[in-house]
Design an enzyme around this catalytic site. Structure first.
Site, PDB file in Angstrom:
ATOM      1  CE  LYS A   1      -3.789  -2.264   2.478  1.00 52.83           C
ATOM      2  NZ  LYS A   1      -4.491  -2.012   3.739  1.00 52.83           N
TER       3      LYS A   1
ATOM      4  CE1 TYR B   1      -9.203  -3.253   0.619  1.00 53.95           C
ATOM      5  CE2 TYR B   1      -8.532  -1.258  -0.184  1.00 53.95           C
ATOM      6  CZ  TYR B   1      -8.162  -2.298   0.500  1.00 53.95           C
ATOM      7  OH  TYR B   1      -7.397  -2.665   1.033  1.00 53.95           O
TER       8      TYR B   1
ATOM      9  CG  PHE C   1     -13.062   1.594   7.688  1.00 54.61           C
ATOM     10  CD1 PHE C   1     -12.492   1.229   6.532  1.00 54.61           C
ATOM     11  CD2 PHE C   1     -13.983   0.652   8.564  1.00 54.61           C
ATOM     12  CE1 PHE C   1     -12.426  -0.132   6.316  1.00 54.61           C
ATOM     13  CE2 PHE C   1     -14.214  -0.421   8.378  1.00 54.61           C
ATOM     14  CZ  PHE C   1     -13.390  -1.050   6.910  1.00 54.61           C
TER      15      PHE C   1
ATOM     16  NE  ARG D   1      -6.136 -12.594   4.915  1.00 60.81           N
ATOM     17  CZ  ARG D   1      -7.010 -11.354   5.060  1.00 60.81           C
ATOM     18  NH1 ARG D   1      -6.633 -10.521   3.985  1.00 60.81           N
ATOM     19  NH2 ARG D   1      -7.824 -11.208   5.956  1.00 60.81           N
TER      20      ARG D   1
ATOM     21  CB  THR E   1      -7.384  -6.592   9.436  1.00 60.60           C
ATOM     22  OG1 THR E   1      -7.831  -7.795   8.623  1.00 60.60           O
ATOM     23  CG2 THR E   1      -7.902  -5.337   8.947  1.00 60.60           C
TER      24      THR E   1
ATOM     25  NE  ARG F   1      -2.186  -6.099   7.178  1.00 62.28           N
ATOM     26  CZ  ARG F   1      -3.241  -6.453   6.553  1.00 62.28           C
ATOM     27  NH1 ARG F   1      -3.659  -7.459   7.191  1.00 62.28           N
ATOM     28  NH2 ARG F   1      -3.617  -6.029   5.391  1.00 62.28           N
TER      29      ARG F   1
ATOM     30  CG  ASN G   1      -3.448  -2.767   7.337  1.00 60.31           C
ATOM     31  OD1 ASN G   1      -3.259  -2.236   5.988  1.00 60.31           O
ATOM     32  ND2 ASN G   1      -4.402  -3.296   7.548  1.00 60.31           N
TER      33      ASN G   1
ATOM     34  CG  HIS H   1      -4.634  -6.386  -0.623  1.00 62.07           C
ATOM     35  ND1 HIS H   1      -6.142  -6.527   0.147  1.00 62.07           N
ATOM     36  CD2 HIS H   1      -4.871  -7.183  -1.660  1.00 62.07           C
ATOM     37  CE1 HIS H   1      -6.911  -7.316  -0.566  1.00 62.07           C
ATOM     38  NE2 HIS H   1      -5.996  -7.757  -1.541  1.00 62.07           N
TER      39      HIS H   1
ATOM     40  CD  GLU I   1      -8.286  -9.189  -3.909  1.00 59.44           C
ATOM     41  OE1 GLU I   1      -7.034  -9.459  -3.824  1.00 59.44           O
ATOM     42  OE2 GLU I   1      -9.126  -9.005  -2.675  1.00 59.44           O
TER      43      GLU I   1
HETATM   44  P1  IDP Z   1      -7.487  -6.890   5.202  1.00 60.02           P
HETATM   45  O1  IDP Z   1      -6.730  -5.962   4.487  1.00 60.02           O
HETATM   46  O2  IDP Z   1      -6.706  -7.658   6.331  1.00 60.02           O
HETATM   47  O3  IDP Z   1      -8.045  -7.941   4.210  1.00 60.02           O
HETATM   48  P2  IDP Z   1     -10.111  -5.928   5.221  1.00 60.02           P
HETATM   49  O4  IDP Z   1     -11.329  -6.097   6.200  1.00 60.02           O
HETATM   50  O5  IDP Z   1     -10.320  -6.331   3.977  1.00 60.02           O
HETATM   51  O6  IDP Z   1      -8.623  -6.328   5.906  1.00 60.02           O
HETATM   52  O7  IDP Z   1     -10.204  -4.261   5.184  1.00 60.02           O
HETATM   53  C1  IDP Z   1      -9.261  -3.750   4.159  1.00 60.02           C
HETATM   54  C2  IDP Z   1      -8.619  -2.567   4.584  1.00 60.02           C
HETATM   55  O8  IDP Z   1      -9.406  -1.611   5.338  1.00 60.02           O
HETATM   56  C3  IDP Z   1      -7.755  -3.042   5.787  1.00 60.02           C
HETATM   57  O9  IDP Z   1      -6.597  -3.752   5.562  1.00 60.02           O
HETATM   58  C4  IDP Z   1      -7.471  -1.789   6.539  1.00 60.02           C
HETATM   59  O10 IDP Z   1      -6.426  -0.841   6.047  1.00 60.02           O
HETATM   60  C5  IDP Z   1      -8.727  -1.017   6.412  1.00 60.02           C
HETATM   61  N1  IDP Z   1      -9.642  -1.358   7.569  1.00 60.02           N
HETATM   62  C6  IDP Z   1     -10.396  -2.359   7.785  1.00 60.02           C
HETATM   63  N2  IDP Z   1     -11.041  -2.043   8.925  1.00 60.02           N
HETATM   64  C7  IDP Z   1     -10.952  -1.033   9.342  1.00 60.02           C
HETATM   65  C8  IDP Z   1     -11.225  -0.349  10.574  1.00 60.02           C
HETATM   66  O11 IDP Z   1     -11.854  -0.688  11.180  1.00 60.02           O
HETATM   67  N3  IDP Z   1     -10.723   0.854  10.480  1.00 60.02           N
HETATM   68  C9  IDP Z   1      -9.934   1.522   9.904  1.00 60.02           C
HETATM   69  N4  IDP Z   1      -9.599   0.789   8.706  1.00 60.02           N
HETATM   70  C10 IDP Z   1      -9.793  -0.481   8.439  1.00 60.02           C
HETATM   71 MG    MG Z   2      -9.399  -7.730   2.570  1.00 57.96          MG
END
Ligand code: IDP
Ligand code: MG
Length: 155
Positions: free
Chosen positions: A15, A55, A63, A91, A97, A108, A118, A121, A132
């Protein structure tokens, strides 16, 4: 040969924060050293339309606007890695996450603190990986070649 498919593919993306912090090489090196095969690689600044597709399951989340502005703030590095259990292992290598839940040793868990920053992805299922990959790459950009070290990685 192993039981699973050694041609499973996952979409991994550094990212904008990971690019700015100089972690591209570090993240790529982990997948290379683990034994995965790099079959596609590209750098670009993504636009909103692409990220809304990427997304699509998160567009209603509170968010989402900040995620969108962060993800369009600078270049990302897109990659496809191929190998046994690429999605699940990818993963695991990324961590959770929320960096707080990410174990040291994961990307991470080693390099970030805040969920909104973070740094990477990784696809969460084989099906979403295929979607994707098709979203971020044309078929011609995803290469087929022999990994000559495969005999030393797989039984
Ligand atoms: P992932 O990246 O671990 O698959 P996802 O649930 O797909 O997680 O969410 C995508 C991205 O959105 C996360 O990596 C993070 O950057 C952001 N994100 C997810 N949940 C939150 C939140 O509760 N607050 C702020 N950012 C979030
Ligand atoms: Mg995800």
């Amino acid at each position: 040969m192993p039981k699973g498919s050694i041609t499973e593919r996952t979409y991994i993306m550094v990212k904008p924060d990971g690019v700015q912090r100089g972690l591209v090489g570090e993240i790529m090196a982990r997948f290379e050293k683990r034994g995965y095969k790099l079959i596609a690689l590209k750098m670009r600044t993504a636009d909103e339309a692409l990220l809304k597709k990427h997304y699509c399951d998160l567009v209603e989340k509170p968010f989402f606007p900040s995620l969108l502005s962060f993800m369009t703030s600078g270049p990302v590095v897109s990659m496809v890695w191929e190998g046994l259990d690429a999605v699940k292992q990818g993963r695991q290598m990324l961590g959770e996450t929320n960096p707080l839940a990410s174990k040291p040793g994961s990307i991470r868990g080693d390099f970030c603190i805040d969920m909104g920053k973070n740094i990477c992805h990784g696809s969460d299922s084989v099906e979403s990986a295929e979607n994707e990959i098709a979203l971020w790459f044309t078929p011609e950009e995803v290469l087929k070649y022999d990994q000559t070290r495969a005999a030393h990685i797989y039984e």
